[in-house]
Scaffold this motif. Structure first.
Motif, PDB file in Angstrom:
ATOM      1  N   GLU B 128      12.473  49.411  29.868  1.00 45.44           N
ATOM      2  CA  GLU B 128      11.622  48.637  28.970  1.00 45.44           C
ATOM      3  C   GLU B 128      11.705  47.152  29.294  1.00 45.44           C
ATOM      4  O   GLU B 128      10.694  46.460  29.341  1.00 45.44           O
ATOM      5  N   ALA B 129      12.930  46.697  29.559  1.00 43.62           N
ATOM      6  CA  ALA B 129      13.110  45.276  29.855  1.00 43.62           C
ATOM      7  C   ALA B 129      12.351  44.894  31.117  1.00 43.62           C
ATOM      8  O   ALA B 129      11.928  43.756  31.289  1.00 43.62           O
ATOM      9  N   ARG B 130      12.194  45.845  32.036  1.00 39.21           N
ATOM     10  CA  ARG B 130      11.573  45.531  33.321  1.00 39.21           C
ATOM     11  C   ARG B 130      10.128  45.971  33.415  1.00 39.21           C
ATOM     12  O   ARG B 130       9.490  45.741  34.427  1.00 39.21           O
ATOM     13  N   TYR B 131       9.644  46.648  32.390  1.00 39.38           N
ATOM     14  CA  TYR B 131       8.340  47.299  32.492  1.00 39.38           C
ATOM     15  C   TYR B 131       7.236  46.311  32.891  1.00 39.38           C
ATOM     16  O   TYR B 131       6.473  46.563  33.820  1.00 39.38           O
ATOM     17  N   ALA B 164      10.769  51.468  42.400  1.00 42.10           N
ATOM     18  CA  ALA B 164      11.991  51.682  43.168  1.00 42.10           C
ATOM     19  C   ALA B 164      12.707  50.377  43.486  1.00 42.10           C
ATOM     20  O   ALA B 164      13.931  50.350  43.586  1.00 42.10           O
ATOM     21  N   SER B 165      11.946  49.299  43.630  1.00 41.39           N
ATOM     22  CA  SER B 165      12.581  48.057  44.064  1.00 41.39           C
ATOM     23  C   SER B 165      13.004  47.188  42.897  1.00 41.39           C
ATOM     24  O   SER B 165      13.575  46.126  43.102  1.00 41.39           O
ATOM     25  N   CYS B 166      12.753  47.631  41.677  1.00 39.14           N
ATOM     26  CA  CYS B 166      13.031  46.746  40.538  1.00 39.14           C
ATOM     27  C   CYS B 166      14.491  46.751  40.133  1.00 39.14           C
ATOM     28  O   CYS B 166      14.875  46.071  39.220  1.00 39.14           O
ATOM     29  N   ILE B 167      15.331  47.542  40.809  1.00 42.43           N
ATOM     30  CA  ILE B 167      16.694  47.672  40.293  1.00 42.43           C
ATOM     31  C   ILE B 167      17.733  46.891  41.084  1.00 42.43           C
ATOM     32  O   ILE B 167      18.905  47.109  40.906  1.00 42.43           O
TER      33      ILE B 167
END
Lengths: 277, 434
Positions: B128-131, B164-167
């Motif tokens: 959610e924080a990254r959505y 995939a790259s957001c982490i």
């Protein structure tokens, strides 16, 4: 802020930690289970309601059939409602078991993309079917509870039998899911065999009859069915009958062995799965 | 360029082999399990591969289809287990081995972001924080509530990569996943991967596209027939790899058959061509006219291998041969180390015609003050027959593929620039009170 990643190398961890991984990934289990349920009814106009309607119709039809058409009773002169409750409390765990067993044999092949291309905690996959099946069962049991309240007019302490019964059932189903998940992925034929076993197994499970009413030889065979004491415990909760304590203890022990054995089988096969599928 | 040894290695692969078991019938697997007698044919996906990768390295893996690249990545990620050898991973890893793992075509883009995130190990709160960031990066804001199956391949690639790259992983493994995006998005992906690397992360990137590998990576591994055949700077490895591709297209069927045979265990190892490097040639052509010498010279005609920008540079090329053909094309291409073509010189554009040739000749190209920016450059002089509009293999007389090297340095401040553009500054002060 801290990030967590799916631990791709948790196959090197000791067995108990891998098993505990299921708890670590419970959010994932929840999401995957919901996803599977949603996918099954995607496009249907009643959508998720089918998840409740199907088992209710199934259980309802069987109950009506035996209660009113065959006029079966637990004892001569007993109320049809008692018998209906007897059938429902037996049918619900049985349906959950067939659901878990059937889903488990298919689930690895269905998610072959996750098996082959993702760093995914695979031990979670067979349990998704169990999660969904238990949700259906809980919904059904709430209905049975309401029904029981109407015909008995009171809440009995015997309902506490639900606690050990549910707990033992979860252990049993998880073991079944892991074992059949592993075997079903390697040997596709297991699916077909399972359908035959389940169809026949329904008649060797005391759902519509009581073990006491059977001829001795048949009763012995039915007594070998691991589900017999589990169903007894559910009946104890709803109907106030005496549970088979020894049987339930044996069932709990058997379930634990199945859980550990099933998990070990699954982990053995797991590293090969990406090559097999 | 490579940073092994000195820095801490995060990935160590030591003598790793992977053997697959091929069963001709499913029942053979059961019979083998029961009787213990082998009923499979062993097939080596990887054989005795060793390398190590340091912190923050960006490593490209090239190789033909079925060479073992994907097998290697599956072993690195722990999805598959090596038959022998050791793999040590000293950091947390994230992988895009396939676009949209955990994604389902029937579900909406939004639901798939949550599922894909969960598959990568993120909690609902983290997703959610990254959505918003994920959707913004994928540029798919208006489409998020539509089923994933209605997306074009490029849109699917964008959303998958974005998730995939957001982490911010410590090690990121990417398999060919960038292929489907459009040019602008690939540029964005590079930027994101560079950011991840700048944060100290290590990236392993598999691609057929040698250009991408040269642009993105500091080091390249080349896998062929299940073996690691080269490990070095991307410009050299990719040049060798492309040379192999050419040599293979010449006797394709033969090479392919031998490559396939060599990986079955009972094949005769002496019959196997184990060193593809020996098949490589950086020089090819009919030889009717040959380039006999090529030199980079300074203003005093001394040969050069390193030079500063703005220094005067000349190229001298000698050729020899015998052909009646007119209109030969003599072309010198300058390729920067990362694969970008920096300059091309063509005799026809200069109004100089070459041919027919009987004997030898010399060509001098005066480049004047060198405009190329800092970097390593490779020269490919070549001669071909310009008759068909399309250059066919038999029309190439002599091709020297990136055989000559020149390192260009900058004398002023350490700017990284592509071109040292000539400039004259004019400065005046307007209406300032004295």
């Amino acid at each position: 802020m801290t990030w967590r990643y799916v631990d791709g190398l948790d196959r090197d961890a000791p067995m108990w930690r891998r098993m505990a991984g299921v708890w670590v990934h419970r959010a994932l289990l929840h999401r995957m289970a919901l996803r599977d349920v949603r996918l099954r009814y995607v496009g249907a106009s009643l959508g998720l309601w089918w998840a409740a309607i199907t088992p209710l119709l199934f259980v309802g039809a069987y109950t009506l059939l035996f209660t009113f058409l065959f006029r079966a009773r637990l004892n001569p002169g007993a109320s049809p409602a008692e018998y209906a409750l007897y059938v429902v409390t037996g049918l619900l765990p049985w349906v959950a078991f067939t659901e878990v067993a059937t889903r488990a044999t298919q689930t690895m092949a269905e998610h072959r993309n996750l098996v082959k291309f993702a760093m995914f905690p695979l031990q979670v996959l067979p349990l998704t079917g169990m999660y969904a099946a238990m949700l259906s069962q809980v919904a059904g049991l709430i209905g049975a509870l309401a029904f029981s309240l109407i015909i008995h007019g009171e809440v009995s302490w015997s309902l506490l039998w639900l606690v050990p019964a549910t707990f033992a059932q979860l252990v049993f189903l998880a073991g079944t899911a892991w074992f059949l998940g592993a075997v079903g992925a390697v040997i596709r034929d297991v699916r077909e065999v399972l359908q035959i076993v389940l169809t026949a197994g329904m008649f060797f499970t005391p759902i519509f009859y009581r073990t006491d009413d059977l001829p001795l030889l048949v009763a012995r065979v039915v007594g070998l069915n691991p589900l017999t004491p589990l169903l007894g415990a559910y009946r104890a909760a709803f109907l106030g009958t005496a549970p088979d304590l020894v049987g339930l203890a044996i069932f709990a022990g058997f379930s634990l062995v199945l859980l550990v054995g099933g998990f070990i089988t699954f982990e053995r096969v797991r590293s090969e799965l990406s090559d097999i599928l | 360029m490579t940073k092994t040894g000195a820095t801490l290695s995060v990935i160590t692969v030591d003598g790793v082999s992977k053997r697959y078991r091929l069963y001709s019938r499913p029942i053979d697997r059961i019979i083998e399990f029961v009787t213990g007698r082998a009923r499979h044919q062993p097939y080596w996906g990887l054989r005795d591969v060793s390398f190590s990768i340091g912190v923050g390295e960006i490593v490209g893996v090239v190789g033909r289809n079925g060479a073992g690249k994907s097998t290697l990545l599956r072993l690195l990620t722990g999805i598959s287990t090596p038959t022998s050898g050791d793999i040590t991973i000293r950091a947390r890893m994230s992988a895009i081995l396939e676009l949209g793992s955990g994604f389902h075509p029937e579900l909406s883009g939004r639901e798939n972001v949550y599922l894909g995130g969960a598959v990568l190990g993120m909690s609902t709160a983290e997703i959610e924080a990254r959505y918003d960031g994920i959707v913004e990066f994928a540029e798919l804001g208006p489409y998020m509530d539509m089923p994933f199956k209605t997306y074009s391949l490029g849109m699917q690639a964008r959303l998958s990569f974005s998730v995939a790259s957001c982490i911010d992983p410590e090690i990121m493994i990417i398999d060919e996943a960038l292929g489907a995006g459009d040019g602008a998005f690939i540029a964005k992906c590079f930027e994101r991967i560079r950011q991840i690397c700048a944060g100290g992360a290590t990236v392993v990137f598999v691609s057929h596209n040698t250009y991408l590998v040269q642009r993105l990576c500091q080091r390249a591994l080349w896998i062929d027939q299940g073996r690691l055949v080269a490990d070095g700077d991307p410009a050299t490895v990719c040049r060798d790899y492309e040379a192999l591709l050419r040599s293979i297209s010449q006797d394709e069927a033969m090479a392919r058959n031998r490559a396939a045979m060599s990986r079955f265990e009972d094949a005769d190892p002496t019959a196997v061509d184990l060193a593809p490097l020996s098949r490589i040639s950086h020089r090819w052509g009919t030889g009717e006219v040959r380039i006999t010498s090529f030199e980079v010279l300074d203003g005093e005609n001394h040969p050069l291998t390193a030079v500063f920008s703005h220094q005067r540079v000349r190229l001298r090329l000698e050729y020899q041969g015998d052909t009646e053909d007119r209109d030969l094309a003599l072309v010198v291409t300058i390729v920067r180390e990362d694969g970008v073509v920096a300059a091309t010189f063509d005799n026809r554009e200069a109004g100089i015609s070459i041919g027919p040739v009987h004997g030898s000749g010399t060509v001098v190209l005066d480049l004047g003050p060198l405009l190329l920016g800092k970097g390593r450059y490779l020269f490919s002089p070549h001669i071909y027959r310009d008759v068909h509009g399309v250059v066919r293999a038999e029309d190439v007389l002599d091709f020297h593929d990136r055989l000559y090297e020149l390192t260009v340095s900058r004398s002023g401040r350490p700017y990284d620039v592509a071109v040292e553009h000539p400039v004259a500054w004019h400065h005046s002060l307007d209406g300032q009170a004295q």
